[in-house]
Design an enzyme around this catalytic site. Structure first.
Site, PDB file in Angstrom:
ATOM      1  N   THR A 185       0.864  -1.178   0.000  1.00  0.00           N
ATOM      2  CA  THR A 185       0.000   0.000   0.000  1.00  0.00           C
ATOM      3  C   THR A 185       0.901   1.230   0.000  1.00  0.00           C
ATOM      4  O   THR A 185       2.068   1.141   0.386  1.00  0.00           O
ATOM      5  CB  THR A 185      -0.875   0.032   1.270  1.00  0.00           C
ATOM      6  OG1 THR A 185       0.002   0.049   2.394  1.00  0.00           O
ATOM      7  CG2 THR A 185      -1.774  -1.181   1.360  1.00  0.00           C
ATOM      8  N   GLU A 330      -5.620  -3.350  -1.917  1.00  0.00           N
ATOM      9  CA  GLU A 330      -6.118  -4.487  -1.120  1.00  0.00           C
ATOM     10  C   GLU A 330      -7.158  -5.324  -1.853  1.00  0.00           C
ATOM     11  O   GLU A 330      -7.666  -6.288  -1.308  1.00  0.00           O
ATOM     12  CB  GLU A 330      -6.745  -3.966   0.191  1.00  0.00           C
ATOM     13  CG  GLU A 330      -5.737  -3.494   1.224  1.00  0.00           C
ATOM     14  CD  GLU A 330      -5.370  -2.027   1.102  1.00  0.00           C
ATOM     15  OE1 GLU A 330      -5.496  -1.484  -0.012  1.00  0.00           O
ATOM     16  OE2 GLU A 330      -4.975  -1.419   2.111  1.00  0.00           O
ATOM     17  N   LYS A 439     -15.259  17.898   8.453  1.00  0.00           N
ATOM     18  CA  LYS A 439     -16.338  17.827   9.449  1.00  0.00           C
ATOM     19  C   LYS A 439     -16.708  19.240   9.867  1.00  0.00           C
ATOM     20  O   LYS A 439     -15.963  19.899  10.578  1.00  0.00           O
ATOM     21  CB  LYS A 439     -15.889  16.974  10.633  1.00  0.00           C
ATOM     22  CG  LYS A 439     -15.725  15.539  10.193  1.00  0.00           C
ATOM     23  CD  LYS A 439     -15.389  14.575  11.302  1.00  0.00           C
ATOM     24  CE  LYS A 439     -15.409  13.164  10.731  1.00  0.00           C
ATOM     25  NZ  LYS A 439     -14.316  12.332  11.136  1.00  0.00           N
ATOM     26  N   TRP A 444     -20.811  16.220   7.472  1.00  0.00           N
ATOM     27  CA  TRP A 444     -19.647  15.940   6.632  1.00  0.00           C
ATOM     28  C   TRP A 444     -19.762  16.647   5.285  1.00  0.00           C
ATOM     29  O   TRP A 444     -20.824  16.656   4.666  1.00  0.00           O
ATOM     30  CB  TRP A 444     -19.517  14.434   6.381  1.00  0.00           C
ATOM     31  CG  TRP A 444     -19.132  13.653   7.603  1.00  0.00           C
ATOM     32  CD1 TRP A 444     -18.942  14.131   8.865  1.00  0.00           C
ATOM     33  CD2 TRP A 444     -18.893  12.247   7.667  1.00  0.00           C
ATOM     34  NE1 TRP A 444     -18.595  13.121   9.705  1.00  0.00           N
ATOM     35  CE2 TRP A 444     -18.555  11.944   9.005  1.00  0.00           C
ATOM     36  CE3 TRP A 444     -18.911  11.205   6.736  1.00  0.00           C
ATOM     37  CZ2 TRP A 444     -18.244  10.649   9.425  1.00  0.00           C
ATOM     38  CZ3 TRP A 444     -18.615   9.923   7.152  1.00  0.00           C
ATOM     39  CH2 TRP A 444     -18.278   9.641   8.483  1.00  0.00           C
TER      40      TRP A 444
HETATM   41  P1  AMP Z   1      -4.472   2.509  -4.097  1.00  0.00           P
HETATM   42  O1  AMP Z   1      -4.449   1.346  -3.202  1.00  0.00           O
HETATM   43  O2  AMP Z   1      -3.176   3.254  -4.126  1.00  0.00           O
HETATM   44  O3  AMP Z   1      -4.965   2.185  -5.460  1.00  0.00           O
HETATM   45  O4  AMP Z   1      -5.510   3.536  -3.469  1.00  0.00           O
HETATM   46  C1  AMP Z   1      -6.835   3.156  -3.208  1.00  0.00           C
HETATM   47  C2  AMP Z   1      -7.643   4.352  -2.847  1.00  0.00           C
HETATM   48  O5  AMP Z   1      -7.711   5.266  -3.940  1.00  0.00           O
HETATM   49  C3  AMP Z   1      -9.075   4.050  -2.534  1.00  0.00           C
HETATM   50  O6  AMP Z   1      -9.242   3.563  -1.224  1.00  0.00           O
HETATM   51  C4  AMP Z   1      -9.729   5.406  -2.747  1.00  0.00           C
HETATM   52  O7  AMP Z   1      -9.538   6.256  -1.659  1.00  0.00           O
HETATM   53  C5  AMP Z   1      -8.950   5.949  -3.917  1.00  0.00           C
HETATM   54  N1  AMP Z   1      -9.658   5.706  -5.177  1.00  0.00           N
HETATM   55  C6  AMP Z   1      -9.455   4.730  -6.065  1.00  0.00           C
HETATM   56  N2  AMP Z   1     -10.273   4.864  -7.122  1.00  0.00           N
HETATM   57  C7  AMP Z   1     -11.040   5.946  -6.882  1.00  0.00           C
HETATM   58  C8  AMP Z   1     -12.086   6.611  -7.602  1.00  0.00           C
HETATM   59  N3  AMP Z   1     -12.506   6.214  -8.798  1.00  0.00           N
HETATM   60  N4  AMP Z   1     -12.640   7.693  -7.013  1.00  0.00           N
HETATM   61  C9  AMP Z   1     -12.235   8.135  -5.807  1.00  0.00           C
HETATM   62  N5  AMP Z   1     -11.251   7.570  -5.102  1.00  0.00           N
HETATM   63  C10 AMP Z   1     -10.651   6.491  -5.634  1.00  0.00           C
END
Ligand code: AMP
Length: 546
Positions: A185, A330, A439, A444
């Site tokens: 991550t 994940e 907040k 929110w």
């Molecule tokens: P990663 O593991 O680096 O791909 O990051 C995942 C996170 O990216 C998710 O938990 C979201 O917060 C954000 N994310 C992924 N796709 C989107 C999307 N289409 N719109 C908004 N947030 C997104």
């Protein structure tokens, strides 16, 4: 009573076998790191992947060992994935945009035994190698002619290394739940954590991804994953493309608008995938040079929220369908994709665009729910925000080495850390990361909604919204804007544009103009850095309230 069908393990190297048998001539085209366009096909990718497997085996790499890749999307990188998984070892993709300290942390944590890397990353790894005792050999993804001088331990050019063996090798066979790939991550808070994909989760995810309302790939297609293999398992395109037998175009390291456009048109790409930042560069390039797209029919956008204005441009100006997806490392990584269900009136173009700006519905294999702080399920009314939780065949149940402890709730759901609404048709809309939500007075405000609206202003290039401490409301939104080149919008112009399009109390209390917004290694706005940068900022409304 059990069914009487065969036990045929879902193994990733079975995908390249299938592609070589059924689609052997289908091209794999790369803009090579060395420069020229390189062409191969699935038959040869498989043959060379078998050599990788045989050579790794000779190197002593065993089932369950981690093998790092630090590389752009190229045919050689693709071959390494199949070679690694073919002996039951684990490909561990490392994002080169991470800080050097993070790279050495994760390579050590994963205990990588060997690293495949592009020539471009040789200087970086030369600096880090003394801190990485587990890596016994560095295989540089190039040939002898382009091999740089290097002090890297046991460095060898990939082409020389695989030339030491032939392809007479049998893939290993093992349980489909065996670990296959690993991706850490991004770790914006704390250390990055390792997610371990299984063969089964990769195969089932890839099959799911091929569905018409997801990637919609067939043998007629040409797909270009601009999303790097090191970002969230490369969205499994390295598996789903050969599974469908479509042509695969790999853009190497040149991801600017002009280079991407050249490949889209030159290679007659029909489907492509990447984060919004990439598409911003492409759209700017096409607008500035008055260009059109002649073969592209579908673009998959995810990784961060895709602004409605971007979807509108692709669909109205270029005739390209946008599939807006949400996912995370994940999850292998797709969690939802937006496809228009027949419940909507397809002729209502504006409404359809509103829906497409949502991240869409969970495909089969993913279950989801939104809950409040007491873990009570919230209604799917498109209004109530809640913490998004997921469960499925391609969702992590633990991090590598048990980091982070127990990550599932008592019903087996994983808390994504995202906040979302879900509408009555099952469409998810991410409103924020739980730590980024603003907040204000006990309610929110979605920073993502405000950002998406602000970038719709013709003079705005990029926008970010963060919460700033407020004596009366606890937090209020601050809008941070990078104007488009040659434009100098005013605070009033931007707020005036937003006025009426959102609830009054969501309106940002102030607007600041900057030349740069910090991003994470996967192209997301780095809110932690922005909050730090503006930690002493006083909102005009805060002064008035005191
Ligand atoms: P990663 O593991 O680096 O791909 O990051 C995942 C996170 O990216 C998710 O938990 C979201 O917060 C954000 N994310 C992924 N796709 C989107 C999307 N289409 N719109 C908004 N947030 C997104």
């Amino acid at each position: 009573m059990l069914g009487l069908m065969q036990d045929w393990p879902l193994l990733c190297h079975g995908i390249i076998d299938h592609a070589a048998i059924q689609h052997g001539n289908r091209e794999v085209v790369t803009r090579s790191i060395e420069g020229p366009i390189h062409r191969t096909n699935y038959r040869d990718v498989r043959i060379r992947a078998l050599k990788v497997a045989k050579r790794l085996d000779r190197e002593g790499v065993k089932l369950g060992d981690r093998v790092a890749t630090l590389a752009w999307n190229t045919w050689r990188h693709l071959e390494t994935w199949y070679g690694i998984t073919g002996i039951g070892a684990i490909y561990h993709t490392i994002n080169p945009r991470l800080f050097p300290e993070q790279i050495s942390y994760i390579a050590n944590h994963a205990e990588d035994r060997l690293m495949f890397l592009d020539t471009t990353f040789v200087p970086l790894m030369e600096k880090l190698q003394d801190r990485l005792p587990t890596i016994q050999r560095y295989v540089i993804l190039t040939d002898a002619a382009h091999m740089p001088q290097t002090t890297l331990r046991n460095a060898v050019a990939y082409e020389d290394w695989i030339a030491e063996v032939d392809s007479d090798f049998a893939w290993a066979s093992f349980d489909e739940n065996t670990a296959c790939g690993m991706c850490y991550t991004s770790g914006t808070t704390g250390n990055p954590k390792g997610v371990v994909y299984s063969h089964r989760s990769n195969v089932l995810h890839s099959m799911m991804a091929l569905m018409p309302d997801a990637f919609d790939l067939s043998v007629q297609d040409t797909i270009m994953p601009v999303v790097p293999f090191f970002h969230a398992n490369g969205w499994t395109i390295a598996f789903s493309a050969p599974m469908a037998g479509c042509r695969l175009i790999l853009p190497g390291m040149k991801l600017d608008g002009a280079s991407i456009y050249e490949l889209l048109e030159g290679e007659r790409v029909t489907m492509t995938a990447a984060v919004p930042t990439i598409w911003l560069m492409l759209l700017n390039h096409m607008e500035t040079n008055n260009l059109k797209l002649s073969t592209l029919r579908r673009v998959l956008i995810g990784g961060s929220a895709c602004p409605r204005a971007m979807i509108e441009k692709f669909e109205k100006n270029y005739g390209v369908t946008v599939a807006h997806a949400w996912g995370m490392t994940e999850m292998n990584p797709i969690g939802s994709i937006c496809a228009i269900k027949p419940d909507y009136d397809a002729k209502d173009v504006e409404k359809i665009l509103d829906v497409k700006a949502k991240q869409g519905a969970a495909p089969f294999t993913v279950e989801m729910k939104i809950v409040d702080d007491a873990d009570k399920a919230l209604p799917w009314d498109g209004k109530k925000f809640g913490r998004l939780k997921v469960k499925g065949v391609a969702v992590a149940k633990a991090y590598f080495k048990g980091e982070g402890g127990e990550i599932l709730d008592e019903n087996g759901f994983f808390d994504t850390g995202d906040v979302a609404t879900i509408d009555p048709f099952g469409n998810l809309q991410i409103t924020d990361r739980s730590k980024d939500v603003i907040k204000s007075g006990g309610e929110w405000i979605s920073s993502i909604d405000l950002e998406n609206l602000a970038v719709g202003h013709p003079k705005v290039m990029e926008a970010a919204v963060i919460g700033i401490r407020h004596p009366k409301w606890d937090e209020r939104p601050l809008l941070i804007v990078i104007p488009k080149k040659g434009e100098s919008p005013t605070r009033e112009e931007i707020l005036g544009y937003m006025d009426g399009k959102i609830a009054k109390w969501w309106m940002p209390d102030d607007v600041v103009f900057v030349t740069e917004i910090p991003h994470t290694a996967t192209g997301k706005i780095l809110k932690t850095a922005l909050r730090d940068q503006f930690k002493d900022y006083t909102l005009p409304t805060a002064v008035a309230a005191e």
